[in-house]
Design a protein around this motif. Structure first.
Motif, PDB file in Angstrom:
ATOM      1  N   GLU A   1      38.189 -65.719 -49.493  1.00  0.00           N
ATOM      2  CA  GLU A   1      36.488 -64.607 -49.115  1.00  0.00           C
ATOM      3  C   GLU A   1      35.357 -64.651 -50.561  1.00  0.00           C
ATOM      4  OE1 GLU A   1      40.191 -62.523 -48.983  1.00  0.00           O
ATOM      5  OE2 GLU A   1      39.296 -64.165 -48.080  1.00  0.00           O
ATOM      6  N   HIS A   2      36.756 -64.416 -51.419  1.00  0.00           N
ATOM      7  CA  HIS A   2      36.120 -63.533 -52.295  1.00  0.00           C
ATOM      8  C   HIS A   2      35.532 -64.753 -53.156  1.00  0.00           C
ATOM      9  CE1 HIS A   2      37.916 -59.745 -51.264  1.00  0.00           C
ATOM     10  NE2 HIS A   2      38.364 -59.962 -51.427  1.00  0.00           N
ATOM     11  N   GLN A   3      36.160 -65.911 -52.795  1.00  0.00           N
ATOM     12  CA  GLN A   3      36.038 -67.315 -53.741  1.00  0.00           C
ATOM     13  C   GLN A   3      34.190 -67.078 -53.721  1.00  0.00           C
ATOM     14  OE1 GLN A   3      37.177 -71.901 -54.319  1.00  0.00           O
ATOM     15  NE2 GLN A   3      38.015 -70.654 -53.483  1.00  0.00           N
ATOM     16  N   GLU A   4      34.283 -67.433 -52.386  1.00  0.00           N
ATOM     17  CA  GLU A   4      32.525 -67.396 -51.225  1.00  0.00           C
ATOM     18  C   GLU A   4      32.158 -67.064 -51.620  1.00  0.00           C
ATOM     19  OE1 GLU A   4      29.833 -70.103 -49.860  1.00  0.00           O
ATOM     20  OE2 GLU A   4      32.486 -70.190 -50.603  1.00  0.00           O
ATOM     21  N   ARG A   5      32.153 -65.900 -52.377  1.00  0.00           N
ATOM     22  CA  ARG A   5      30.971 -64.400 -52.517  1.00  0.00           C
ATOM     23  C   ARG A   5      30.806 -64.999 -53.763  1.00  0.00           C
ATOM     24  NH1 ARG A   5      32.167 -58.137 -51.110  1.00  0.00           N
ATOM     25  NH2 ARG A   5      30.399 -57.088 -52.323  1.00  0.00           N
ATOM     26  N   CYS A   6      32.033 -65.133 -54.695  1.00  0.00           N
ATOM     27  CA  CYS A   6      31.166 -64.937 -56.103  1.00  0.00           C
ATOM     28  C   CYS A   6      30.469 -65.959 -55.990  1.00  0.00           C
ATOM     29  CB  CYS A   6      32.334 -65.276 -57.060  1.00  0.00           C
ATOM     30  SG  CYS A   6      33.518 -63.776 -57.147  1.00  0.00           S
TER      31      CYS A   6
END
Length: 516
Positions: free
Chosen positions: A337-342
């Protein structure tokens, strides 16, 4: 039969030599015993974990037993004495107040460990002290000014794109498992060689590598081995060991290489033009900055000083950044989820990444928060040390005398449950403006603090942002195995057995400058 005069004299000489050696050995034993007693007396106000009579806490330090360190932090708040062998001890600290007390002073770095690097690196910022260190720091600071760093963005992007081209060949459109740390390590070295020397090594595509590149990799391993082998702390024992012999050969390679680079650059400058690499836009590399500083300070900045600073910049710069980027990808692989937000933020700011600029990279706020959280979990340099030049008193009243070595465990500081809630959880929101304002200013120190903070931190952050942006625009990363990774307690906090990730190629434009 009576012994001859010669035989009697020979026996007497041998006996006297034996008595002399025995007396020297006894004096040395007494000296070491008194040293141990003095250290125990100086550290008596700090309770210590049980230690082996000979190895001390060496096993804990060498194996990087983080769970045991967590137990120690819980049982011994703020600090505990750490023994490296029977006659050397330091105070191991991991509390923000303690860190602020130590780093607000101007104590020199401990030479106990940094002296090991002097034969290969020389005397540079990493192991200088006093007025000479201050002078070198002042002369080299312009090399890390934002106006200089801005010109490196395109240089860094080309090296990153070379690595991404390799990843495309390895996996194509498939979801492929790759050991990324080795690739990232070569990419980081490629970048720093270009930014330092304008040197094209082709180390990412040539498996034999440049002799200087090979020497750098091997020296890093030998230094790590020596740091955690107390017998090899003794110069004579190390010198006659296989590692010591190889270390001397590699150090000679470094010296000869930097001497040759320096001579070549001066010849090209005398000719009026610095020869740029093929296809490269002219930019001012680190060697240009250092040569300029030398011309202005000829009497106090020698060729030996110049070569030492170049070697220090390369050895310290590429390993730390490579480890940090590897750990960052690992953290994002575990937190999709953090990867996609980045990735969404990068796309919004950079588009397809074909023309990345300094100003755009500065807008990657959430990505910067994720970088900071990676630094917290996996600080590239897990500890820094100081040798007290005068007595020190901590906020709780406990004190240390001059001469004591204090080791600030940055890993321990970043995982201290008294400072961080759920310290094992990857949570970038810790570094929002609101949360950062509420935290002790010395609770987060990935680049240390005070006068001896890392001079290259802006360079490292720039390289990380360039690499992260281009990687996430073209690949999705996922863990190749559910087993948590182990770290290796070297000078740099590295993955013990590499970092294996699954790389999935994303639909995107072809990588600029690769395979055209």
């Amino acid at each position: 039969m009576e012994a001859s005069w010669l035989e009697t004299r020979w026996v007497r000489s041998l006996y006297l030599a034996f008595v002399f050696c025995l007396a020297l050995g006894l004096l040395q034993a007494i000296k070491l015993h008194l040293r141990r007693q003095r250290l125990q007396r100086d550290l008596r106000s700090f309770p210590a974990p049980p230690a082996h009579w000979f190895h001390g806490h060496q096993q804990f330090l060498q194996d990087e037993n983080m769970e045991q360190l967590e137990e120690f932090m819980d049982k011994y708040p703020c600090a505990f004495p750490c023994w490296v062998g029977p006659f050397q001890a330091c105070l191991f600290i991991y509390d923000p107040e303690y860190a602020e007390t130590v780093l607000s002073r101007t104590d020199p770095k401990s030479q106990y460990l940094s002296k090991f690097m002097t034969p290969c690196l020389g005397r540079g910022l990493g192991n200088l002290d006093g007025p000479t260190w201050f002078q070198h720091r002042r002369l080299l600071t312009p090399g890390f000014h934002s106006n200089i760093l801005k010109t490196y963005v395109a240089v860094m992007a080309r090296s990153v794109n070379t690595m991404l081209g390799k990843w495309e060949k390895i996996g194509g459109a498939q979801d492929t498992a790759v050991e990324v740390h080795e690739h990232i390590n070569l990419m980081a070295l490629d970048i720093i060689m270009k930014c330092a020397f304008s040197k094209e090594t082709n180390c990412q595509t040539n498996s034999t590598h440049d002799p200087y590149v090979k020497a750098m990799f091997e020296l890093d391993k030998i230094l790590s081995h020596r740091f955690y082998n107390c017998l090899h702390h003794h110069d004579i024992i190390f010198k006659f060991s296989p590692q010591g012999y190889h270390f001397q050969k590699l150090s000679q390679v470094l010296r000869q290489y930097t001497e040759q680079v320096l001579q070549d650059r001066r010849k090209s400058l005398q000719g009026g033009v610095k020869q740029a690499s093929a296809g490269k836009t002219e930019y001012q590399d680190f060697l240009d900055i250092v040569l300029s500083a030398q011309r202005e300070n000829e009497d106090s900045f020698s060729d030996a000083d110049l070569q030492s600073e170049m070697n220090t910049f390369i050895l310290a710069g590429h390993s730390t950044t490579a480890a940090s980027l590897s750990w960052f990808l690992y953290c994002l692989a575990l937190n999709p989820e953090h990867q996609e937000r980045c990735r969404e933020e990068i796309r919004d700011v950079l588009g397809n990444g074909s023309s990345t600029t300094w100003e755009q990279l500065d807008e990657l706020c959430f990505t910067s928060m994720c970088i900071s959280e990676t630094f917290r979990l996996f600080p590239p340099v897990p500890a820094v040390s100081r040798e007290l030049s005068k007595p020190l008193t901590f906020p709780d009243g406990r004190a240390l005398p001059a001469g004591m070595i204090v080791v600030l465990s940055i890993w321990g500081l970043h995982h201290n449950p008294a400072v961080w809630k759920n310290p094992k959880v990857f949570d970038p929101s810790r570094f929002s403006k609101e949360n950062s304002a509420q935290r002790h200013p010395h609770a987060f120190l990935p680049f240390s603090a005070g006068s001896r903070n890392c001079i290259g931190q802006q360079f490292a952050m720039l390289e990380l942002k360039v690499a992260i942006a281009l990687i996430l625009l073209r690949f999705k990363v996922a863990p190749a195995s559910p087993t948590p990774l182990a770290s290796s307690n070297h000078v740099i906090l590295k993955p013990k057995n590499g970092i294996h990730l699954r790389l999935q190629k994303l639909p995107a434009c072809p990588i600029p400058g690769y395979g055209d």
